[in-house]
Design an enzyme around this catalytic site. Sequence first.
Site, PDB file in Angstrom:
ATOM      1  N   TYR A   1       0.851  -1.206   0.000  1.00 29.56           N
ATOM      2  CA  TYR A   1       0.000   0.000   0.000  1.00 29.56           C
ATOM      3  C   TYR A   1       0.887   1.257   0.000  1.00 29.56           C
ATOM      4  CZ  TYR A   1      -3.297   3.526   1.720  1.00 29.56           C
ATOM      5  OH  TYR A   1      -4.060   4.655   1.869  1.00 29.56           O
TER       6      TYR A   1
ATOM      7  N   LYS B   1       1.352   4.323  -2.877  1.00 29.85           N
ATOM      8  CA  LYS B   1       1.087   5.741  -2.590  1.00 29.85           C
ATOM      9  C   LYS B   1       2.334   6.586  -2.873  1.00 29.85           C
ATOM     10  CE  LYS B   1      -3.209   5.249  -1.539  1.00 29.85           C
ATOM     11  NZ  LYS B   1      -4.251   5.815  -2.417  1.00 29.85           N
TER      12      LYS B   1
ATOM     13  N   ALA C   1     -11.371   9.073   9.405  1.00 27.86           N
ATOM     14  CA  ALA C   1     -12.385   8.136   9.925  1.00 27.86           C
ATOM     15  C   ALA C   1     -13.301   7.657   8.793  1.00 27.86           C
ATOM     16  CB  ALA C   1     -13.194   8.820  11.014  1.00 27.86           C
TER      17      ALA C   1
ATOM     18  N   ASP D   1     -14.492   3.726   6.511  1.00 29.54           N
ATOM     19  CA  ASP D   1     -14.538   2.261   6.639  1.00 29.54           C
ATOM     20  C   ASP D   1     -13.161   1.640   6.427  1.00 29.54           C
ATOM     21  OD1 ASP D   1     -17.183   2.361   7.191  1.00 29.54           O
ATOM     22  OD2 ASP D   1     -17.842   1.882   5.161  1.00 29.54           O
TER      23      ASP D   1
HETATM   24  N1  LIG Z   1      -9.067   6.656   5.335  1.00 34.14           N
HETATM   25  C1  LIG Z   1      -7.793   6.999   5.511  1.00 34.14           C
HETATM   26  O1  LIG Z   1      -7.304   7.108   6.655  1.00 34.14           O
HETATM   27  C2  LIG Z   1      -6.901   7.303   4.335  1.00 34.14           C
HETATM   28  C3  LIG Z   1      -5.610   7.788   4.590  1.00 34.14           C
HETATM   29  C4  LIG Z   1      -4.764   8.060   3.536  1.00 34.14           C
HETATM   30  C5  LIG Z   1      -5.195   7.853   2.231  1.00 34.14           C
HETATM   31  N2  LIG Z   1      -6.444   7.374   1.998  1.00 34.14           N
HETATM   32  C6  LIG Z   1      -6.821   7.157   0.601  1.00 34.14           C
HETATM   33  O2  LIG Z   1      -8.046   7.806   0.303  1.00 34.14           O
HETATM   34  C7  LIG Z   1      -8.756   7.048  -0.694  1.00 34.14           C
HETATM   35  C8  LIG Z   1     -10.165   6.788  -0.204  1.00 34.14           C
HETATM   36  O3  LIG Z   1     -10.103   6.105   1.030  1.00 34.14           O
HETATM   37  P1  LIG Z   1     -11.366   5.876   1.988  1.00 34.14           P
HETATM   38  O4  LIG Z   1     -10.850   5.872   3.366  1.00 34.14           O
HETATM   39  O5  LIG Z   1     -12.479   6.777   1.594  1.00 34.14           O
HETATM   40  O6  LIG Z   1     -11.702   4.349   1.597  1.00 34.14           O
HETATM   41  P2  LIG Z   1     -13.063   3.524   1.706  1.00 34.14           P
HETATM   42  O7  LIG Z   1     -12.647   2.102   1.760  1.00 34.14           O
HETATM   43  O8  LIG Z   1     -13.927   4.054   2.790  1.00 34.14           O
HETATM   44  O9  LIG Z   1     -13.775   3.833   0.304  1.00 34.14           O
HETATM   45  C9  LIG Z   1     -13.165   3.433  -0.897  1.00 34.14           C
HETATM   46  C10 LIG Z   1     -14.177   3.344  -2.006  1.00 34.14           C
HETATM   47  O10 LIG Z   1     -13.464   2.876  -3.154  1.00 34.14           O
HETATM   48  C11 LIG Z   1     -14.195   1.817  -3.749  1.00 34.14           C
HETATM   49  N3  LIG Z   1     -13.279   0.912  -4.421  1.00 34.14           N
HETATM   50  C12 LIG Z   1     -12.336   0.120  -3.869  1.00 34.14           C
HETATM   51  N4  LIG Z   1     -11.736  -0.607  -4.816  1.00 34.14           N
HETATM   52  C13 LIG Z   1     -12.316  -0.286  -5.996  1.00 34.14           C
HETATM   53  C14 LIG Z   1     -12.137  -0.712  -7.329  1.00 34.14           C
HETATM   54  N5  LIG Z   1     -11.267  -1.670  -7.650  1.00 34.14           N
HETATM   55  N6  LIG Z   1     -12.889  -0.149  -8.295  1.00 34.14           N
HETATM   56  C15 LIG Z   1     -13.805   0.792  -7.980  1.00 34.14           C
HETATM   57  N7  LIG Z   1     -14.038   1.235  -6.732  1.00 34.14           N
HETATM   58  C16 LIG Z   1     -13.284   0.699  -5.752  1.00 34.14           C
HETATM   59  C17 LIG Z   1     -14.929   1.146  -2.614  1.00 34.14           C
HETATM   60  O11 LIG Z   1     -16.066   0.416  -3.081  1.00 34.14           O
HETATM   61  C18 LIG Z   1     -15.307   2.335  -1.734  1.00 34.14           C
HETATM   62  O12 LIG Z   1     -16.544   2.887  -2.116  1.00 34.14           O
HETATM   63  C19 LIG Z   1      -7.933   5.778  -0.933  1.00 34.14           C
HETATM   64  O13 LIG Z   1      -7.117   5.948  -2.078  1.00 34.14           O
HETATM   65  C20 LIG Z   1      -7.071   5.682   0.307  1.00 34.14           C
HETATM   66  O14 LIG Z   1      -5.868   4.990   0.062  1.00 34.14           O
HETATM   67  C21 LIG Z   1      -7.314   7.093   3.006  1.00 34.14           C
END
Ligand SMILES: NC(=O)c1ccc[n+]([C@@H]2O[C@H](COP(=O)([O-])OP(=O)(O)OC[C@H]3O[C@@H](n4cnc5c(N)ncnc54)[C@H](O)[C@@H]3O)[C@@H](O)[C@H]2O)c1
Length: 241
Positions: free
Chosen positions: A150, A154, A183, A185
């Site tokens: 992961y 990134k 915060a 899922d």
């Molecule tokens: N939540 C955190 O703490 C955090 C921190 C740093 C970076 N991020 C990044 O932010 C972005 C969003 O994260 P989040 O926390 O909202 O995640 P999340 O898991 O809550 O939501 C992700 C969404 O992406 C969709 N998804 C996953 N794989 C997919 C695919 N192959 N094709 C189409 N849709 C797909 C899922 O169905 C979901 O609706 C990600 O790139 C994550 O790496 C999140």
Amino acid sequence: MSEASVIITGAARGIGLAIARDVVKRGQRAVLLDRDNPLLDTALESLGPLARGLVVDMSEADAVGLAINELTGEWAPTHLVNNAGILGRKMSFHEMDPDEIDRVLAVNLRSVLLATSAFLRARRPLQSAAIVNMTSIAGVNGGAPGLSVYGATKGAILALTRAMARDLAPEIRVNAIAPGIIATDMQKGVFASEAALQEVVTAIPQKRLGSPDDVAEAAGWLLFGAHYTTGEMIRVAGGRI
Ligand SMILES: NC(=O)c1ccc[n+]([C@@H]2O[C@H](COP(=O)([O-])OP(=O)(O)OC[C@H]3O[C@@H](n4cnc5c(N)ncnc54)[C@H](O)[C@@H]3O)[C@@H](O)[C@H]2O)c1
């Protein structure tokens, strides 16, 4: 007047959905791409007529191209948010599963390349054109133990952001957002216990987790403001590095 049409990948929940909500609130069009059909339907119901959804797995090259190609007329994309991402299964360096490596690379990194090239073919030029790539502070610090794939995806997105900013200038600005711990899922299950989570929160200078709206606020600026900013990364991490 809604001039812009913003594709947001992985937008059925979490950070992507918060960005879609912000885009619609600004009176602009949002195109939500997600593989989760029921979740996408619920999201679209809450967003109204300025939002449209396409069910697509971002790791499938042909599907991504076909979906984005469907967007014509006022829905032809002017902006893109490469947000879809997964953490993947925890693996130590001693026991790497090649299929799991490929799955995380495909969803987190290959999808950015595929969606960007499909966007460039379908796009409707607009003065404020911009791309926002969702990276993470894991892309800078390597990420949590067991989540090195992961973190690597990134980190690669940071390099890509700089390359895209250079190659797509002056027409399109390209920037990255590096959230800290938000915060959503995605974070569920990362921490072994409530106590472990609280320990991490204590170490965040702002003493709280981020919200999806905190990230959407930065995305809104990078999409529609930030007129002389390209190739940059903004941390939205409460001071965590
Ligand atoms: N939540 C955190 O703490 C955090 C921190 C740093 C970076 N991020 C990044 O932010 C972005 C969003 O994260 P989040 O926390 O909202 O995640 P999340 O898991 O809550 O939501 C992700 C969404 O992406 C969709 N998804 C996953 N794989 C997919 C695919 N192959 N094709 C189409 N849709 C797909 C899922 O169905 C979901 O609706 C990600 O790139 C994550 O790496 C999140």
